[in-house]
Design a protein around this motif. Structure first.
Motif, PDB file in Angstrom:
ATOM      1  N   GLU A  61       8.099  -3.314  11.016  1.00 20.24           N
ATOM      2  CA  GLU A  61       8.771  -2.104  10.559  1.00 20.24           C
ATOM      3  C   GLU A  61       8.431  -1.846   9.097  1.00 20.24           C
ATOM      4  O   GLU A  61       8.247  -2.775   8.313  1.00 20.24           O
ATOM      5  CB  GLU A  61      10.289  -2.208  10.726  1.00 20.24           C
ATOM      6  CG  GLU A  61      10.747  -2.169  12.170  1.00 20.24           C
ATOM      7  CD  GLU A  61      12.265  -2.082  12.297  1.00 20.24           C
ATOM      8  OE1 GLU A  61      12.940  -1.876  11.261  1.00 20.24           O
ATOM      9  OE2 GLU A  61      12.769  -2.219  13.418  1.00 20.24           O
ATOM     10  N   ILE A  62       8.339  -0.575   8.765  1.00 25.37           N
ATOM     11  CA  ILE A  62       8.124  -0.135   7.387  1.00 25.37           C
ATOM     12  C   ILE A  62       9.433   0.441   6.857  1.00 25.37           C
ATOM     13  O   ILE A  62      10.045   1.303   7.496  1.00 25.37           O
ATOM     14  CB  ILE A  62       7.016   0.933   7.315  1.00 25.37           C
ATOM     15  CG1 ILE A  62       5.709   0.407   7.913  1.00 25.37           C
ATOM     16  CG2 ILE A  62       6.810   1.402   5.883  1.00 25.37           C
ATOM     17  CD1 ILE A  62       5.103  -0.758   7.176  1.00 25.37           C
ATOM     18  N   PHE A  63       9.861  -0.038   5.680  1.00 25.43           N
ATOM     19  CA  PHE A  63      11.078   0.464   5.040  1.00 25.43           C
ATOM     20  C   PHE A  63      10.683   1.168   3.739  1.00 25.43           C
ATOM     21  O   PHE A  63      10.032   0.563   2.884  1.00 25.43           O
ATOM     22  CB  PHE A  63      12.033  -0.688   4.719  1.00 25.43           C
ATOM     23  CG  PHE A  63      12.716  -1.284   5.909  1.00 25.43           C
ATOM     24  CD1 PHE A  63      14.045  -1.008   6.165  1.00 25.43           C
ATOM     25  CD2 PHE A  63      12.030  -2.117   6.779  1.00 25.43           C
ATOM     26  CE1 PHE A  63      14.694  -1.575   7.253  1.00 25.43           C
ATOM     27  CE2 PHE A  63      12.658  -2.688   7.878  1.00 25.43           C
ATOM     28  CZ  PHE A  63      13.990  -2.411   8.124  1.00 25.43           C
ATOM     29  N   ILE A  64      11.073   2.414   3.595  1.00 28.67           N
ATOM     30  CA  ILE A  64      10.894   3.143   2.337  1.00 28.67           C
ATOM     31  C   ILE A  64      12.271   3.263   1.694  1.00 28.67           C
ATOM     32  O   ILE A  64      13.197   3.808   2.294  1.00 28.67           O
ATOM     33  CB  ILE A  64      10.276   4.531   2.566  1.00 28.67           C
ATOM     34  CG1 ILE A  64       8.911   4.391   3.253  1.00 28.67           C
ATOM     35  CG2 ILE A  64      10.129   5.286   1.235  1.00 28.67           C
ATOM     36  CD1 ILE A  64       8.268   5.717   3.623  1.00 28.67           C
ATOM     37  N   THR A  65      12.393   2.756   0.483  1.00 33.68           N
ATOM     38  CA  THR A  65      13.709   2.678  -0.153  1.00 33.68           C
ATOM     39  C   THR A  65      13.877   3.593  -1.358  1.00 33.68           C
ATOM     40  O   THR A  65      15.001   3.826  -1.798  1.00 33.68           O
ATOM     41  CB  THR A  65      14.012   1.236  -0.586  1.00 33.68           C
ATOM     42  OG1 THR A  65      12.988   0.794  -1.498  1.00 33.68           O
ATOM     43  CG2 THR A  65      14.045   0.294   0.623  1.00 33.68           C
ATOM     44  N   HIS A  66      12.781   4.073  -1.940  1.00 32.10           N
ATOM     45  CA  HIS A  66      12.918   4.979  -3.081  1.00 32.10           C
ATOM     46  C   HIS A  66      11.665   5.842  -3.196  1.00 32.10           C
ATOM     47  O   HIS A  66      10.658   5.580  -2.552  1.00 32.10           O
ATOM     48  CB  HIS A  66      13.155   4.203  -4.375  1.00 32.10           C
ATOM     49  CG  HIS A  66      11.968   3.406  -4.825  1.00 32.10           C
ATOM     50  ND1 HIS A  66      11.648   2.178  -4.293  1.00 32.10           N
ATOM     51  CD2 HIS A  66      11.005   3.654  -5.763  1.00 32.10           C
ATOM     52  CE1 HIS A  66      10.559   1.707  -4.869  1.00 32.10           C
ATOM     53  NE2 HIS A  66      10.150   2.581  -5.765  1.00 32.10           N
ATOM     54  N   TRP A  67      11.760   6.859  -4.006  1.00 30.74           N
ATOM     55  CA  TRP A  67      10.633   7.767  -4.217  1.00 30.74           C
ATOM     56  C   TRP A  67      10.637   8.208  -5.672  1.00 30.74           C
ATOM     57  O   TRP A  67      11.608   8.018  -6.399  1.00 30.74           O
ATOM     58  CB  TRP A  67      10.750   8.987  -3.310  1.00 30.74           C
ATOM     59  CG  TRP A  67      11.727  10.009  -3.835  1.00 30.74           C
ATOM     60  CD1 TRP A  67      13.101   9.935  -3.796  1.00 30.74           C
ATOM     61  CD2 TRP A  67      11.417  11.223  -4.522  1.00 30.74           C
ATOM     62  NE1 TRP A  67      13.657  11.032  -4.410  1.00 30.74           N
ATOM     63  CE2 TRP A  67      12.655  11.843  -4.859  1.00 30.74           C
ATOM     64  CE3 TRP A  67      10.226  11.849  -4.887  1.00 30.74           C
ATOM     65  CZ2 TRP A  67      12.709  13.057  -5.532  1.00 30.74           C
ATOM     66  CZ3 TRP A  67      10.293  13.064  -5.561  1.00 30.74           C
ATOM     67  CH2 TRP A  67      11.529  13.650  -5.870  1.00 30.74           C
ATOM     68  N   GLN A  68       9.549   8.816  -6.098  1.00 35.05           N
ATOM     69  CA  GLN A  68       9.490   9.430  -7.422  1.00 35.05           C
ATOM     70  C   GLN A  68       8.445  10.541  -7.390  1.00 35.05           C
ATOM     71  O   GLN A  68       7.538  10.519  -6.558  1.00 35.05           O
ATOM     72  CB  GLN A  68       9.144   8.399  -8.492  1.00 35.05           C
ATOM     73  CG  GLN A  68       7.834   7.679  -8.278  1.00 35.05           C
ATOM     74  CD  GLN A  68       7.662   6.518  -9.240  1.00 35.05           C
ATOM     75  OE1 GLN A  68       7.132   5.496  -8.900  1.00 35.05           O
ATOM     76  NE2 GLN A  68       8.103   6.684 -10.470  1.00 35.05           N
TER      77      GLN A  68
END
Length: 210
Positions: free
Chosen positions: A145-152
């Protein structure tokens, strides 16, 4: 990765001609595809595709194939895709940044998750042809699984200092002879060179202004 499961063409020259046709307008695009029967799988996908209202709900494909290599040097051609695991939601935003705004809102609620799935080629599948869709009955394995936790925002992110070279691969994975895959490596290297030059020139200008 990208939203289409395949490309419209099989080599860099035809890809360039496709870009030229897109700039020339609808009739040029129509003529281009009429001259490229290998685009059939791409056009079939395009005709049935409905864009998602969220980056978190889209399916993303490797498009190009790679080889997994075991300890006996046996190779297995694979493609992969990222399948969304977040629940469907209505995007309340409008305008050119609607998807970015919705994605930021999603992350405020928690990680955006994808299932990373490998698709295994059979002997009759051409791993070097990115325009050919493999049959849907090919064996599949959930690799993680791929987890994306933040962005900018892109301009303030770290991507400017990275070369996204698809030929820089971990142990156990090697590239196929796919011409498009190898052209991507060269194109991304040029993109990195231009970004680095922009950053350097910007830094020099700031020093001169001081």
């Amino acid at each position: 990765m990208n939203t289409p499961p395949v490309m419209a063409v099989t080599n860099p020259h035809d890809f360039y001609q496709q870009i030229v046709a897109l700039k020339q307008g609808k009739e040029a695009v129509k003529d281009f595809f009429a001259e490229h029967p290998e685009s059939a799988d791409f056009l079939a996908w395009k005709a049935s595709y409905t864009p998602s209202s969220s980056f978190a709900l889209e399916t993303y494909h490797s498009i190009n194939a790679f080889y997994l290599v075991d300890e006996k040097a046996q190779r297995q051609a694979i493609r992969w895709k990222m399948l969304p695991l977040n629940e469907e939601s209505k995007n309340p935003y409008t305008g050119k940044d609607a998807l970015q705004q919705e994605f930021a809102t999603q992350l405020e609620k928690g990680a955006v998750r994808f299932n990373w799935q490998f698709i295994f080629a059979k002997q009759e599948d051409d791993e070097n042809n990115p325009a050919k869709l493999w049959p849907s009955n090919r064996a599949k394995v959930d690799a993680g699984e791929i987890f994306i936790t933040h962005w900018q925002p892109q301009l303030s992110g770290n991507c400017h200092a990275l070369n996204f070279d698809p030929l820089i691969l971990p142990s156990g994975v090697i590239a196929t002879e796919d011409q498009i895959l190898r052209a991507r490596s060269a194109a991304y290297a040029e993109s990195y060179r231009r970004r680095a030059k922009e950053q350097l020139m910007g830094a020099l200008e700031e020093t001169a202004n001081d």
